[in-house]
Design a protein around this motif. Structure first.
Motif, PDB file in Angstrom:
ATOM      1  N   UNK A  64       0.847  -1.192   0.000  1.00  0.00           N
ATOM      2  CA  UNK A  64       0.000   0.000   0.000  1.00  0.00           C
ATOM      3  C   UNK A  64       0.879   1.237   0.000  1.00  0.00           C
ATOM      4  N   UNK A  65       0.263   2.365  -0.235  1.00  0.00           N
ATOM      5  CA  UNK A  65       1.009   3.615  -0.161  1.00  0.00           C
ATOM      6  C   UNK A  65       1.392   3.937   1.270  1.00  0.00           C
ATOM      7  N   UNK A  66       0.386   3.977   2.145  1.00  0.00           N
ATOM      8  CA  UNK A  66       0.614   4.233   3.563  1.00  0.00           C
ATOM      9  C   UNK A  66      -0.279   3.308   4.377  1.00  0.00           C
ATOM     10  N   UNK A  67       0.168   3.020   5.583  1.00  0.00           N
ATOM     11  CA  UNK A  67      -0.608   2.184   6.496  1.00  0.00           C
ATOM     12  C   UNK A  67      -0.196   2.553   7.916  1.00  0.00           C
ATOM     13  N   UNK A  68      -1.137   3.075   8.700  1.00  0.00           N
ATOM     14  CA  UNK A  68      -0.828   3.500  10.060  1.00  0.00           C
ATOM     15  C   UNK A  68      -1.003   2.362  11.060  1.00  0.00           C
ATOM     16  N   UNK A  69      -1.877   1.389  10.745  1.00  0.00           N
ATOM     17  CA  UNK A  69      -2.181   0.324  11.697  1.00  0.00           C
ATOM     18  C   UNK A  69      -2.417  -0.981  10.948  1.00  0.00           C
ATOM     19  N   UNK A  70      -1.924  -2.077  11.531  1.00  0.00           N
ATOM     20  CA  UNK A  70      -2.121  -3.397  10.945  1.00  0.00           C
ATOM     21  C   UNK A  70      -2.198  -4.423  12.068  1.00  0.00           C
ATOM     22  N   UNK A  71      -2.797  -5.561  11.765  1.00  0.00           N
ATOM     23  CA  UNK A  71      -2.897  -6.643  12.750  1.00  0.00           C
ATOM     24  C   UNK A  71      -2.382  -7.928  12.125  1.00  0.00           C
ATOM     25  N   UNK A  72      -1.387  -8.535  12.740  1.00  0.00           N
ATOM     26  CA  UNK A  72      -0.912  -9.850  12.319  1.00  0.00           C
ATOM     27  C   UNK A  72      -1.846 -10.893  12.925  1.00  0.00           C
ATOM     28  N   UNK A  73      -2.336 -11.810  12.102  1.00  0.00           N
ATOM     29  CA  UNK A  73      -3.304 -12.792  12.575  1.00  0.00           C
ATOM     30  C   UNK A  73      -2.696 -14.165  12.820  1.00  0.00           C
ATOM     31  N   UNK A  74      -1.422 -14.330  12.563  1.00  0.00           N
ATOM     32  CA  UNK A  74      -0.740 -15.593  12.812  1.00  0.00           C
ATOM     33  C   UNK A  74       0.259 -15.385  13.955  1.00  0.00           C
ATOM     34  N   UNK A  75       0.118 -16.168  15.021  1.00  0.00           N
ATOM     35  CA  UNK A  75       0.955 -15.980  16.214  1.00  0.00           C
ATOM     36  C   UNK A  75       2.426 -16.279  15.930  1.00  0.00           C
ATOM     37  N   UNK A  76       2.714 -17.321  15.166  1.00  0.00           N
ATOM     38  CA  UNK A  76       4.105 -17.664  14.863  1.00  0.00           C
ATOM     39  C   UNK A  76       4.761 -16.573  14.020  1.00  0.00           C
ATOM     40  N   UNK A  77       4.007 -16.000  13.105  1.00  0.00           N
ATOM     41  CA  UNK A  77       4.526 -14.906  12.284  1.00  0.00           C
ATOM     42  C   UNK A  77       4.748 -13.654  13.132  1.00  0.00           C
ATOM     43  N   UNK A  78       3.838 -13.388  14.050  1.00  0.00           N
ATOM     44  CA  UNK A  78       4.001 -12.254  14.962  1.00  0.00           C
ATOM     45  C   UNK A  78       5.253 -12.443  15.819  1.00  0.00           C
ATOM     46  N   UNK A  79       5.474 -13.661  16.282  1.00  0.00           N
ATOM     47  CA  UNK A  79       6.663 -13.982  17.078  1.00  0.00           C
ATOM     48  C   UNK A  79       7.926 -13.724  16.259  1.00  0.00           C
ATOM     49  N   UNK A  80       7.950 -14.190  15.011  1.00  0.00           N
ATOM     50  CA  UNK A  80       9.108 -13.975  14.143  1.00  0.00           C
ATOM     51  C   UNK A  80       9.322 -12.496  13.862  1.00  0.00           C
ATOM     52  N   UNK A  81       8.233 -11.759  13.678  1.00  0.00           N
ATOM     53  CA  UNK A  81       8.340 -10.323  13.421  1.00  0.00           C
ATOM     54  C   UNK A  81       8.984  -9.602  14.598  1.00  0.00           C
ATOM     55  N   UNK A  82       8.537  -9.905  15.803  1.00  0.00           N
ATOM     56  CA  UNK A  82       9.087  -9.234  16.997  1.00  0.00           C
ATOM     57  C   UNK A  82      10.551  -9.612  17.171  1.00  0.00           C
ATOM     58  N   UNK A  83      10.902 -10.874  16.913  1.00  0.00           N
ATOM     59  CA  UNK A  83      12.315 -11.289  16.990  1.00  0.00           C
ATOM     60  C   UNK A  83      13.156 -10.536  15.957  1.00  0.00           C
ATOM     61  N   UNK A  84      12.606 -10.332  14.748  1.00  0.00           N
ATOM     62  CA  UNK A  84      13.341  -9.646  13.687  1.00  0.00           C
ATOM     63  C   UNK A  84      13.545  -8.161  14.003  1.00  0.00           C
ATOM     64  N   UNK A  85      12.700  -7.597  14.854  1.00  0.00           N
ATOM     65  CA  UNK A  85      12.884  -6.196  15.240  1.00  0.00           C
ATOM     66  C   UNK A  85      14.143  -6.007  16.074  1.00  0.00           C
ATOM     67  N   UNK A  86      14.623  -7.095  16.684  1.00  0.00           N
ATOM     68  CA  UNK A  86      15.762  -6.981  17.588  1.00  0.00           C
ATOM     69  C   UNK A  86      15.275  -6.435  18.921  1.00  0.00           C
ATOM     70  N   UNK A  87      16.103  -5.776  19.640  1.00  0.00           N
ATOM     71  CA  UNK A  87      15.772  -5.143  20.908  1.00  0.00           C
ATOM     72  C   UNK A  87      15.073  -6.100  21.879  1.00  0.00           C
ATOM     73  N   UNK A  88      15.716  -7.214  22.247  1.00  0.00           N
ATOM     74  CA  UNK A  88      15.077  -8.164  23.158  1.00  0.00           C
ATOM     75  C   UNK A  88      14.767  -7.574  24.529  1.00  0.00           C
ATOM     76  N   UNK A  89      15.533  -6.549  24.942  1.00  0.00           N
ATOM     77  CA  UNK A  89      15.255  -5.936  26.235  1.00  0.00           C
ATOM     78  C   UNK A  89      13.942  -5.145  26.211  1.00  0.00           C
ATOM     79  N   UNK A  90      13.597  -4.598  25.061  1.00  0.00           N
ATOM     80  CA  UNK A  90      12.362  -3.818  24.930  1.00  0.00           C
ATOM     81  C   UNK A  90      11.140  -4.721  24.761  1.00  0.00           C
ATOM     82  N   UNK A  91      11.300  -5.811  24.014  1.00  0.00           N
ATOM     83  CA  UNK A  91      10.167  -6.673  23.684  1.00  0.00           C
ATOM     84  C   UNK A  91      10.217  -8.029  24.391  1.00  0.00           C
TER      85      UNK A  91
END
Length: 139
Positions: free
Chosen positions: A79-106
């Motif tokens: 899309x051009x812009x997107x302010x909010x989204x919802x991941x509907x797969x828990x394993x994918x959400x887990x991988x996304x948060x891991x890919x962000x790095x910053x384990x102390x924050x998350x």
């Protein structure tokens, strides 16, 4: 480089149908109990952030403000812009948060997602064993 991986996971989520884009679709996914994680762009308005908080309470899920702008988040999702989204797969959400790095924050969020993914996988194993028992009889 890790941020590129996280954005790539959002692109995969879009292709796999595991993400709801926009405020209305995110709200629907949360109310239906399908949302695993709500993502809010870093430059989204405070009103959008407060709505994400409301959605998270309604759907008993978690929301985070991601380190991406609306353009970056939207670009990864086609899309051009997107302010909010919802991941509907828990394993994918887990991988996304891991890919962000910053384990102390998350760290707390990762622990919650780890437990949720473990429950889902256990349920899948039980369903598979049940189907096998029905088909072949219990051994």
């Amino acid at each position: 480089m890790e941020h590129d991986r996280a954005l790539g996971l959002l692109s995969l989520a879009k292709k796999g149908g595991n993400i709801q884009l926009g405020e209305e679709n995110t709200g629907s996914a949360c109310r239906a109990g399908r949302a695993a994680l709500i993502l809010v762009a870093s430059d989204a308005a405070e009103n959008a952030f407060h709505r994400a908080r409301t959605f998270s309470h309604a759907g008993k899920t978690t929301f985070i403000r991601v380190p991406y702008t609306k353009e970056e988040l939207g670009g990864a999702c086609g899309r051009g812009v997107c302010a909010m989204a919802a991941l509907t797969d828990a394993a994918l959400a887990q991988s996304f948060v891991r890919a962000l790095g910053q384990p102390e924050k998350y760290g707390e969020l990762l622990a919650e997602l780890d437990a949720r993914v473990a429950r889902i996988r256990q349920r899948q194993r039980e369903e598979k064993a049940h189907r096998n028992n029905i088909r072949h009889g219990k051994k």
